[in-house]
Enzyme design. Structure first.
Site, mmCIF file in Angstrom:
data_model
loop_
_atom_site.group_PDB
_atom_site.id
_atom_site.type_symbol
_atom_site.label_atom_id
_atom_site.label_comp_id
_atom_site.label_asym_id
_atom_site.label_seq_id
_atom_site.Cartn_x
_atom_site.Cartn_y
_atom_site.Cartn_z
ATOM 1 N N PHE A 149 32.345 26.943 92.974
ATOM 2 C CA PHE A 149 32.313 25.990 94.067
ATOM 3 C C PHE A 149 31.265 25.288 94.293
ATOM 4 O O PHE A 149 31.078 24.023 94.524
ATOM 5 C CB PHE A 149 32.478 26.630 95.379
ATOM 6 C CG PHE A 149 31.329 27.528 96.022
ATOM 7 C CD1 PHE A 149 30.191 26.859 96.577
ATOM 8 C CD2 PHE A 149 31.303 28.976 95.625
ATOM 9 C CE1 PHE A 149 29.126 27.518 96.886
ATOM 10 C CE2 PHE A 149 30.170 29.476 96.138
ATOM 11 C CZ PHE A 149 29.213 28.913 96.678
ATOM 12 N N LYS A 173 40.750 25.897 85.904
ATOM 13 C CA LYS A 173 41.218 26.255 87.115
ATOM 14 C C LYS A 173 39.872 26.496 88.031
ATOM 15 O O LYS A 173 38.951 27.232 87.811
ATOM 16 C CB LYS A 173 41.580 27.996 87.083
ATOM 17 C CG LYS A 173 42.238 28.583 88.152
ATOM 18 C CD LYS A 173 41.740 28.382 89.793
ATOM 19 C CE LYS A 173 40.487 29.267 89.837
ATOM 20 N NZ LYS A 173 40.232 29.403 91.242
ATOM 21 N N GLU A 176 39.031 26.998 94.545
ATOM 22 C CA GLU A 176 39.802 26.433 95.508
ATOM 23 C C GLU A 176 39.213 25.938 96.865
ATOM 24 O O GLU A 176 39.819 25.374 97.689
ATOM 25 C CB GLU A 176 40.889 27.557 95.985
ATOM 26 C CG GLU A 176 40.266 28.897 96.713
ATOM 27 C CD GLU A 176 39.661 29.773 95.672
ATOM 28 O OE1 GLU A 176 39.702 31.316 96.338
ATOM 29 O OE2 GLU A 176 39.397 29.496 94.424
ATOM 30 N N SER A 226 29.608 34.542 89.775
ATOM 31 C CA SER A 226 28.781 35.558 90.112
ATOM 32 C C SER A 226 28.847 36.759 88.883
ATOM 33 O O SER A 226 29.692 36.711 88.163
ATOM 34 C CB SER A 226 29.249 36.333 91.414
ATOM 35 O OG SER A 226 30.381 36.787 91.271
ATOM 36 N N CYS A 281 22.956 28.713 90.493
ATOM 37 C CA CYS A 281 22.454 29.650 89.775
ATOM 38 C C CYS A 281 21.005 29.603 89.077
ATOM 39 O O CYS A 281 20.647 30.537 88.754
ATOM 40 C CB CYS A 281 23.473 30.160 88.754
ATOM 41 S SG CYS A 281 23.595 28.772 87.332
ATOM 42 N N GLU A 382 21.475 38.441 94.570
ATOM 43 C CA GLU A 382 21.603 37.090 94.452
ATOM 44 C C GLU A 382 22.002 36.387 95.906
ATOM 45 O O GLU A 382 23.231 36.725 96.246
ATOM 46 C CB GLU A 382 22.531 36.526 93.427
ATOM 47 C CG GLU A 382 22.601 35.087 93.170
ATOM 48 C CD GLU A 382 23.586 34.520 92.158
ATOM 49 O OE1 GLU A 382 23.069 33.460 91.409
ATOM 50 O OE2 GLU A 382 24.491 35.235 91.814
#
Length: 499
Positions: A149, A173, A176, A226, A281, A382
């Site tokens: 995201f 993909k 969402e 992640s 990240c 994280e």
């Protein structure tokens, strides 16, 4: 309410599963959109479309592919603001940050435009008597990308432009949580002339992801997210015989030596820790202060952090926007609230922050934690939010040992005026990307991006030469031809006969 549907075969395809997910404006907390969530059957239908398109696209000329990519680059450039507005509306990041994301994605499109030189093979002549050996690279077939995201345009553009330039067809993909940017990228690709079925967007949740990982028609999977999910993606897709590059999480450190320019280091720490609300990240989430400079550095960071203006991403005066969801906001806040109990000094507490007129938004302020211990939750996990931890080390060696003990190895940086110390650091540190007086060392497009240890699962980094190698497979051809003078009697090739 707006509905985001799939993009398959060069057109919008309505969701057939009957399942939809909410898409929220993070600045208001309002659900503004619903996104179709694909079933396994819908994923299968997209794969079949991509397989059919590969039969033609995989055999297309490099000239045909680069013609489309150059046109695509021009359309992306012309639509920067429109893409950035979609990102801000669904992710929440400020418009300038969203524009920067699009620009970094464009770098990879530009790299793909030069695919003609990247796919050149090699030739060795006369390795034996009239024997030549050549090597070529060929596309894999249908490949998939599962993207996060936090960069809904940039990370997809790290994947599919190179994949299709190499002759593959692609199924994306996206997250969402902010799906609209992905559809816009696909629509512009179609407008640029990319044939139907070469780039497809299938929206969904775990059902769609698991279907992609298990589908026998998909040759490779790229992932950014992640570490726990990256590990799952790598294990599952590999078990189904797929090539996998799965980029995981990070705990990026910035080592500040006593000789560093502390004003420059503080500026860098603030921008690297709090930019994009820490939802990246490559964010610096841990500063390691060496020697006696710790108190001064923390004060300089605090002074700068308190001046950052937080507000809606579409407000040009905002420097930081909200977090993606209320649940994520609450999780980030929990690390700050528990920090003192685990031995940290809470210099700035950003929990409980709100913006006037947008009280229902997913707001959190900037937090700064000092004297953080390496066994605390705020250090080990994280956090993926605007929380900066400061740790102390007496020596350079102690600081490097602290960083290398982390299970993550994505990016790291050193701030110093000493070239010798910087050289030692870049050789001794256990991370895939290193900055010297550069806080976020994301490589340019023609170098590859990727970490070490629990930050990467798979052998290939993303984009650059590694990306091209990931989306192609090598083939070596050994050839022997008889000399034309030895042709059978009665066959005249115009060569003199020696017998």
């Amino acid at each position: 309410m707006k509905t985001v549907n799939h993009w398959i075969g060069g057109k919008t395809v309505e969701g057939a599963s009957g399942n939809y997910g909410p898409v929220t404006d993070p600045a208001t907390g309002e659900v503004t959109t619903q996104v179709a969530l694909a079933s396994a059957d819908e994923v299968d239908a997209a794969v079949r479309v991509a397989q059919e398109a590969f039969q033609t696209w995989g055999q297309s000329s490099l000239a045909a592919r680069t013609k489309v990519l150059f046109a695509y680059r021009a359309l992306l450039d012309a639509n920067r603001d429109a893409i950035a507005e979609l990102i801000t509306a669904e992710h929440g990041k400020v418009h300038s940050d969203a524009l920067g994301e699009v620009a970094r994605g464009l770098e990879i499109v530009e790299l793909a435009c030069g695919i003609t030189t990247q796919l050149k093979g090699e030739l060795s002549t006369s390795v034996s008597n009239r024997v030549d050996v050549s090597s070529i690279r060929q596309p894999l077939g249908v490949v998939a990308g599962i993207t996060p995201f936090n960069f809904p345009a940039m990370v997809p553009m790290w994947m599919f432009p190179l994949a299709v330039a190499c002759g593959n067809t692609f199924i994306l993909k996206p997250s969402e949580k902010d799906p609209s940017a992905a559809n816009k990228l696909a629509e512009l690709a179609s407008e640029a002339g990319l044939p139907a079925g070469v780039l497809n967007v299938v929206h969904g949740d775990k059902v769609a992801v698991d279907a992609l990982l298990a589908h026998p028609g998909i040759a490779a999977v790229s992932f950014v997210g992640s570490t726990p999910i990256a590990r799952h993606i790598h294990t599952t897709a590999s078990a189904h015989g797929k090539r996998v590059q799965a980029l995981g999480g990070a705990k990026n450190h910035m080592l500040v030596l006593p000789d560093a320019d502390l004003d420059a280091a503080a500026d860098a720490a603030v921008s690297a820790a709090y930019g994009s609300a820490g939802e990246r990240c490559m964010a610096i989430s841990a500063v390691v202060a060496v020697g006696s400079i710790g108190d001064t550095l923390v004060e300089k960071i605090r002074e700068r952090a308190e001046k950052i203006k937080i507000g809606p991403g579409n407000d040009p005066t905002s420097e930081m926007g909200p977090l993606i969801t209320a649940a994520h906001r609450d999780k980030v806040a929990s690390y700050v609230k528990g920090a003192a109990d685990q031995g940290a000094d809470v210099v700035l507490d950003g929990t409980g922050y709100t913006v006037d007129g947008f009280e229902e938004g997913h707001w959190i302020g900037l937090s700064l934690l000092d004297n953080v211990k390496t066994d605390s939750d705020a250090y080990r996990d994280e956090i993926f939010g605007p929380v900066l931890c400061v740790l102390r080390a007496e020596t350079y060696e102690e600081g490097v040992a602290l960083i290398n003990a982390s299970p993550f190895g994505n990016g790291t940086a050193i701030f110093t005026r000493d070239g010798g110390a910087a050289r030692r650091f870049q050789l001794e540190i256990e991370a895939g990307m290193v900055g010297v007086n550069v806080p976020i060392p994301v490589p340019v497009g023609y170098h590859s991006f990727g970490g070490w240890k629990d930050s990467l699962f798979g052998d290939h980094h993303i984009y650059g030469n590694d990306g091209i190698h990931f989306y192609t497979r090598g083939k070596v051809v050994t050839t022997r031809w008889p000399d034309p003078s030895e042709a059978p009697v009665g066959v005249d090739l115009g060569f003199p006969r020696n017998h």
